[in-house]
Design a protein around this motif. Structure first.
Motif, short mmCIF file in Angstrom:
data_model
loop_
_atom_site.label_atom_id
_atom_site.label_comp_id
_atom_site.label_asym_id
_atom_site.label_seq_id
_atom_site.Cartn_x
_atom_site.Cartn_y
_atom_site.Cartn_z
N VAL A 64 1.08 -1.11 -0.12
CA VAL A 64 0.00 0.13 -0.40
C VAL A 64 0.69 1.38 -0.01
O VAL A 64 1.78 1.46 0.80
CB VAL A 64 -1.05 0.02 0.87
CG1 VAL A 64 -1.27 0.96 1.42
CG2 VAL A 64 -1.67 -1.31 0.95
N GLU A 65 0.14 1.68 -0.99
CA GLU A 65 1.44 3.68 -0.84
C GLU A 65 0.04 4.87 -1.22
O GLU A 65 -0.61 4.38 -1.76
CB GLU A 65 2.24 3.69 -1.85
CG GLU A 65 2.68 4.79 -2.54
CD GLU A 65 3.56 5.05 -4.02
OE1 GLU A 65 3.96 5.93 -3.50
OE2 GLU A 65 3.43 4.45 -4.38
N VAL A 66 0.19 5.52 0.19
CA VAL A 66 -0.32 6.44 0.49
C VAL A 66 0.28 7.50 -0.04
O VAL A 66 1.37 8.69 0.42
CB VAL A 66 -1.29 6.43 1.36
CG1 VAL A 66 -2.43 7.49 1.83
CG2 VAL A 66 -2.16 5.47 1.09
N MET A 114 -4.03 -2.99 3.73
CA MET A 114 -4.58 -1.78 4.28
C MET A 114 -4.86 -2.20 6.09
O MET A 114 -5.23 -0.54 6.07
CB MET A 114 -6.36 -2.28 3.84
CG MET A 114 -5.72 -1.79 1.73
SD MET A 114 -5.07 0.29 2.43
CE MET A 114 -7.27 1.09 2.47
N TYR A 117 -1.97 -0.63 7.17
CA TYR A 117 -2.20 1.50 7.00
C TYR A 117 -3.08 2.29 7.65
O TYR A 117 -2.46 3.30 9.52
CB TYR A 117 -2.45 1.97 5.47
CG TYR A 117 -3.51 2.95 5.34
CD1 TYR A 117 -2.55 4.18 4.58
CD2 TYR A 117 -4.32 3.11 5.41
CE1 TYR A 117 -2.29 5.14 5.06
CE2 TYR A 117 -4.63 4.80 5.00
CZ TYR A 117 -3.12 6.01 5.26
OH TYR A 117 -3.92 7.37 4.47
N GLN A 118 -4.06 1.10 8.51
CA GLN A 118 -5.33 1.89 8.90
C GLN A 118 -4.30 1.69 10.30
O GLN A 118 -4.42 3.62 11.03
CB GLN A 118 -6.98 0.71 9.29
CG GLN A 118 -7.40 1.48 9.78
CD GLN A 118 -8.95 0.56 10.24
OE1 GLN A 118 -9.19 -0.44 9.44
NE2 GLN A 118 -9.91 0.76 10.70
N TYR A 121 -2.11 4.52 10.65
CA TYR A 121 -2.95 6.17 10.10
C TYR A 121 -3.79 6.80 11.42
O TYR A 121 -3.35 8.14 11.42
CB TYR A 121 -4.66 6.17 9.08
CG TYR A 121 -4.83 7.90 8.89
CD1 TYR A 121 -4.02 8.39 8.08
CD2 TYR A 121 -6.25 7.62 9.13
CE1 TYR A 121 -4.85 9.31 7.65
CE2 TYR A 121 -6.70 8.90 9.26
CZ TYR A 121 -5.99 10.02 8.35
OH TYR A 121 -6.44 10.93 8.09
N ALA A 136 -6.16 12.37 2.44
CA ALA A 136 -5.07 10.84 2.11
C ALA A 136 -5.70 10.43 0.80
O ALA A 136 -6.52 10.19 0.03
CB ALA A 136 -5.56 9.88 2.98
N MET A 138 -5.46 7.35 -2.46
CA MET A 138 -4.31 6.39 -2.55
C MET A 138 -4.34 6.18 -3.88
O MET A 138 -5.09 6.20 -4.68
CB MET A 138 -5.34 5.00 -2.15
CG MET A 138 -5.53 4.04 -2.20
SD MET A 138 -3.78 3.20 -0.65
CE MET A 138 -4.92 3.21 0.90
N HIS A 139 -2.58 5.40 -4.11
CA HIS A 139 -1.85 5.64 -4.46
C HIS A 139 -2.56 4.02 -5.63
O HIS A 139 -2.70 3.10 -5.15
CB HIS A 139 -0.31 5.55 -4.47
CG HIS A 139 0.45 4.75 -5.49
ND1 HIS A 139 0.79 3.33 -6.15
CD2 HIS A 139 0.56 5.35 -6.47
CE1 HIS A 139 1.85 3.81 -7.31
NE2 HIS A 139 1.95 4.64 -7.47
N VAL A 140 -2.87 3.97 -6.82
CA VAL A 140 -3.76 2.90 -8.14
C VAL A 140 -2.06 2.39 -8.57
O VAL A 140 -2.23 1.20 -8.68
CB VAL A 140 -4.75 3.77 -8.44
CG1 VAL A 140 -4.64 2.45 -9.54
CG2 VAL A 140 -5.65 4.13 -7.31
#
Length: 151
Positions: A64-66, A114, A117-118, A121, A136, A138-140
């Motif tokens: 995950v990249e944010v 995720m 990440y949660q 965060y 935020a 979210m990188h796709v």
């Protein structure tokens, strides 16, 4: 500052930084000693800042990249300094950029998944000091990823 030979050396060097010096000298059309002198001069001028290993972190399970866009409470005189110092302490924050405009800071953050990440965060990022707003993104997909200059 740079002549055509320097630009040619840099063009080939950035295309294959792990190639051998003899191969680079041949591609750039210079002798090995000329290449060595020019590379040293480019280092001394700060044009070449060194070599680094680039790790593809998704291959290690970081999925995950944010990108977090943060607005700080600018009524606090040390808001930027204190926020940045605290953000540097979060290992999952890979990059910190500051801006002029509505967004004050952008954080590039990675997480294993995720759930991670949660947790990150809620427990680490929201507790950073002086945040007045946070968004935020979210990188796709990474459509283009290069550090190469058009030399």
């Amino acid at each position: 500052m740079l002549d055509d030979t320097d630009r040619r050396i840099l063009r080939y060097y950035q295309a294959a930084p792990d190639g051998g010096m003899a191969e680079l000298a041949e591609q750039a059309g210079v002798t090995g000693s000329t290449l060595a002198r020019r590379l040293e001069r480019l280092r001394e001028k700060g044009v070449l800042r060194g070599l680094r290993g680039v790790i593809h972190w998704p291959a290690l399970g970081w999925e995950v990249e944010v990108s977090l866009r943060v607005t700080l409470d600018k009524t606090q005189p040390r808001a930027f300094d204190e926020f940045i110092a605290a953000a540097r302490e979060v290992p999952e924050v890979l990059e910190i950029q500051t801006f002029l405009g509505q967004t004050d800071v952008r954080l590039a953050v990675i997480a294993r998944d995720m759930g991670h990440y949660q947790q990150l965060y809620r427990e680490r990022l929201l507790s950073l000091p002086h945040i007045s707003d946070i968004e935020a993104l979210m990188h796709v997909a990474r459509v283009k990823d290069t550090e190469a200059l058009p030399l």
